[in-house]
Design a protein around this motif. Structure first.
Motif, short mmCIF file in Angstrom:
data_model
loop_
_atom_site.label_atom_id
_atom_site.label_comp_id
_atom_site.label_asym_id
_atom_site.label_seq_id
_atom_site.Cartn_x
_atom_site.Cartn_y
_atom_site.Cartn_z
N ARG A 97 0.88 -1.17 -0.12
CA ARG A 97 -0.09 -0.22 -0.03
C ARG A 97 0.91 1.09 -0.07
N TRP A 98 1.09 2.01 -1.17
CA TRP A 98 1.78 3.01 -1.32
C TRP A 98 1.24 4.32 -0.72
N ARG A 99 0.26 4.54 -0.38
CA ARG A 99 -0.44 5.74 -0.08
C ARG A 99 0.51 6.73 0.95
N VAL A 100 1.31 6.05 1.95
CA VAL A 100 1.77 6.89 2.76
C VAL A 100 3.13 7.56 2.12
N PRO A 101 4.03 6.81 1.30
CA PRO A 101 4.91 7.38 0.49
C PRO A 101 4.61 8.50 -0.58
N ALA A 102 3.41 8.08 -1.00
CA ALA A 102 2.79 8.87 -2.26
C ALA A 102 2.35 10.14 -1.66
N ILE A 103 1.64 10.19 -0.62
CA ILE A 103 1.25 11.58 -0.15
C ILE A 103 2.34 12.26 0.37
N LEU A 104 3.54 11.77 1.19
CA LEU A 104 4.69 12.35 1.63
C LEU A 104 5.12 12.96 0.24
N ALA A 105 5.31 12.10 -0.76
CA ALA A 105 6.24 12.67 -2.00
C ALA A 105 5.63 13.88 -2.61
N VAL A 106 4.17 14.05 -2.57
CA VAL A 106 3.35 15.02 -3.07
C VAL A 106 3.55 16.29 -2.06
N VAL A 107 3.67 16.06 -0.79
CA VAL A 107 3.73 17.21 0.10
C VAL A 107 5.21 17.83 -0.09
N PHE A 108 6.22 16.92 -0.33
CA PHE A 108 7.39 17.47 -0.53
C PHE A 108 7.48 18.28 -1.71
N ALA A 109 6.85 18.00 -2.84
CA ALA A 109 6.81 18.55 -4.10
C ALA A 109 6.12 19.89 -4.15
N VAL A 110 5.28 19.67 -3.54
CA VAL A 110 4.14 21.07 -3.48
C VAL A 110 5.06 22.34 -2.75
N VAL A 111 5.36 21.59 -1.56
CA VAL A 111 6.16 22.73 -0.68
C VAL A 111 7.23 23.03 -1.17
N PHE A 112 8.13 22.41 -1.85
CA PHE A 112 9.38 22.56 -2.47
C PHE A 112 9.24 23.95 -3.71
N PHE A 113 8.20 23.69 -4.53
CA PHE A 113 8.15 24.42 -5.53
C PHE A 113 7.25 25.60 -5.23
N MET A 116 9.67 27.76 -2.65
CA MET A 116 11.19 28.10 -3.23
C MET A 116 10.68 28.31 -5.07
N PRO A 117 9.99 29.18 -5.32
CA PRO A 117 9.73 29.23 -6.74
C PRO A 117 11.15 29.71 -7.42
N VAL A 118 11.95 30.41 -7.02
CA VAL A 118 13.24 30.81 -7.49
C VAL A 118 14.16 30.29 -6.90
N ARG A 119 15.15 29.44 -7.52
CA ARG A 119 16.36 28.98 -6.53
C ARG A 119 17.63 29.14 -7.34
N PRO A 120 18.67 29.23 -6.62
CA PRO A 120 19.83 29.58 -7.00
C PRO A 120 20.61 28.27 -7.61
N GLY A 121 21.86 28.13 -8.30
CA GLY A 121 22.30 27.34 -8.89
C GLY A 121 22.71 26.04 -7.93
N THR A 122 23.17 24.88 -8.68
CA THR A 122 23.37 23.69 -8.04
C THR A 122 24.34 24.06 -6.81
N SER A 123 24.02 23.24 -5.76
CA SER A 123 24.66 23.60 -4.41
C SER A 123 24.50 22.39 -3.50
N SER A 134 15.92 33.11 3.50
CA SER A 134 14.60 32.60 3.01
C SER A 134 14.00 31.89 3.72
N THR A 135 12.71 32.38 4.32
CA THR A 135 11.74 31.34 4.99
C THR A 135 10.99 30.39 4.09
N GLY A 136 10.93 30.59 3.07
CA GLY A 136 10.45 29.54 2.06
C GLY A 136 11.35 28.36 2.24
#
Length: 307
Positions: A97-113, A116-123, A134-136
């Motif tokens: 049952r992949w519900r837990v990791p799927a929900i967490l993955a979506v939460v991670f992605a939504v909060v990330f973008f 932090m809509p604008v991000r610096p180069g690779t670091s 940045s509070t974001g």
């Protein structure tokens, strides 16, 4: 030190992946633990100690999206590690049952973008550096670490059903991972709103990666235990087969096609005893001892072996 810890954890996971490949090929349930090792190894490969961060992140646009990928892969690897211990014997990767990791993955992605809509180069220290202004970045860092800590807590709780010889490795690993995440949340908060404390900043790497190492050692030890259990089952099956043949026990329909050694053991054990009663030919001491050994095997603690 950080690089050494990451590489040590990576080597341990790669050894696990290679060492468990045969079992994963032959036993569907064993693929859960094997896949946990694969996902965990890929997560560590994204840390940049083997393949430069710039190369990997460039494939995703060069704006530190790799950090999000790391978080999702780490969370999924830990969650699979939990399933390897608590899922039923009949479990398969496809039936989890992949519900837990799927929900967490979506939460991670939504909060990330969103945060932090604008991000610096690779670091490598993208979040740690961005949090200073940045509070974001702080919000994402806290959500990310809280999500990993949640799965780590679930791992610690699931360790209670592990075999005694490996239980403490899983618990130690889970505790290290959780404490590492908590220390990182504290560090991010101090950096963003107060004054960073060097001692706190240095806690995450040893706690988290030593936790990963302890967990991998636990899987190795559990694999050895389950290997001994399977070899013991095969030996008992060979012996009870010989007893059944010697006593003229009729073959059981469908038994030869059953993939479970334990199922065949149980069926033959019952058939041999029933035949002895029906034919008034009592089992001798050796045969009775064999049935007792089979009973001990079949009633063993089978959950949490992380096979």
């Amino acid at each position: 030190m950080t690089v050494l810890l990451i590489d040590a954890a990576l080597v341990a996971l790669l050894l696990l992946v290679v060492g468990r490949a045969r079992a994963a090929r032959r036993q569907p349930r064993a693929r859960i633990a094997w896949l946990a090792g694969v996902v965990g190894a890929v997560a560590l490969l994204t840390q940049g100690t083997v393949i430069p961060l710039g190369v990997l992140d460039a494939l995703l646009g060069g704006s530190n999206i790799l950090k999000l990928v790391q978080g999702v892969l780490t969370m999924v690897a830990l969650w699979l590690g939990i399933q390897a211990g608590i899922a039923p014997v009949t479990a398969r990767v496809s039936t989890l049952r992949w519900r837990v990791p799927a929900i967490l993955a979506v939460v991670f992605a939504v909060v990330f973008f969103v945060a932090m809509p604008v991000r610096p180069g690779t670091s490598f220290r993208f979040i740690e550096d961005a949090v200073a202004t940045s509070t974001g970045a702080w919000v994402y860092g806290v959500v990310h670490m809280a999500g990993i800590a949640l799965v780590g807590t679930m791992l610690c709780v699931s360790a209670r059903v592990s075999l005694p010889g490996v239980r403490w490795f899983f618990r130690a690993g889970a505790i290290g991972i959780v404490l590492g995440c908590v220390s990182e949340i504290v560090d991010l908060t101090l950096t963003r709103f107060f004054t960073p404390v060097p001692v706190v900043s240095a806690l995450f790497d040893p706690l988290f990666y030593l936790g990963v190492l302890a967990f991998v050692v636990g899987i190795f030890r559990a694999s050895r235990v389950t290997g001994r259990i399977r070899r013991r089952a095969a030996a008992l099956l060979e012996e009870i087969d010989a007893v059944a043949e010697r006593r003229g026990v009729a073959s059981l329909p469908g038994l030869a096609d059953d993939p479970s050694v334990d199922t065949r053991l149980h069926a033959l054990r019952v058939a041999v005893e029933d035949h002895a009663i029906a034919s008034s030919s009592p089992l001798d001491a050796t045969e009775r001892a064999l049935l007792d050994d089979i009973d001990a095997h079949l009633t063993r603690r089978s959950t949490g072996v992380r096979s």
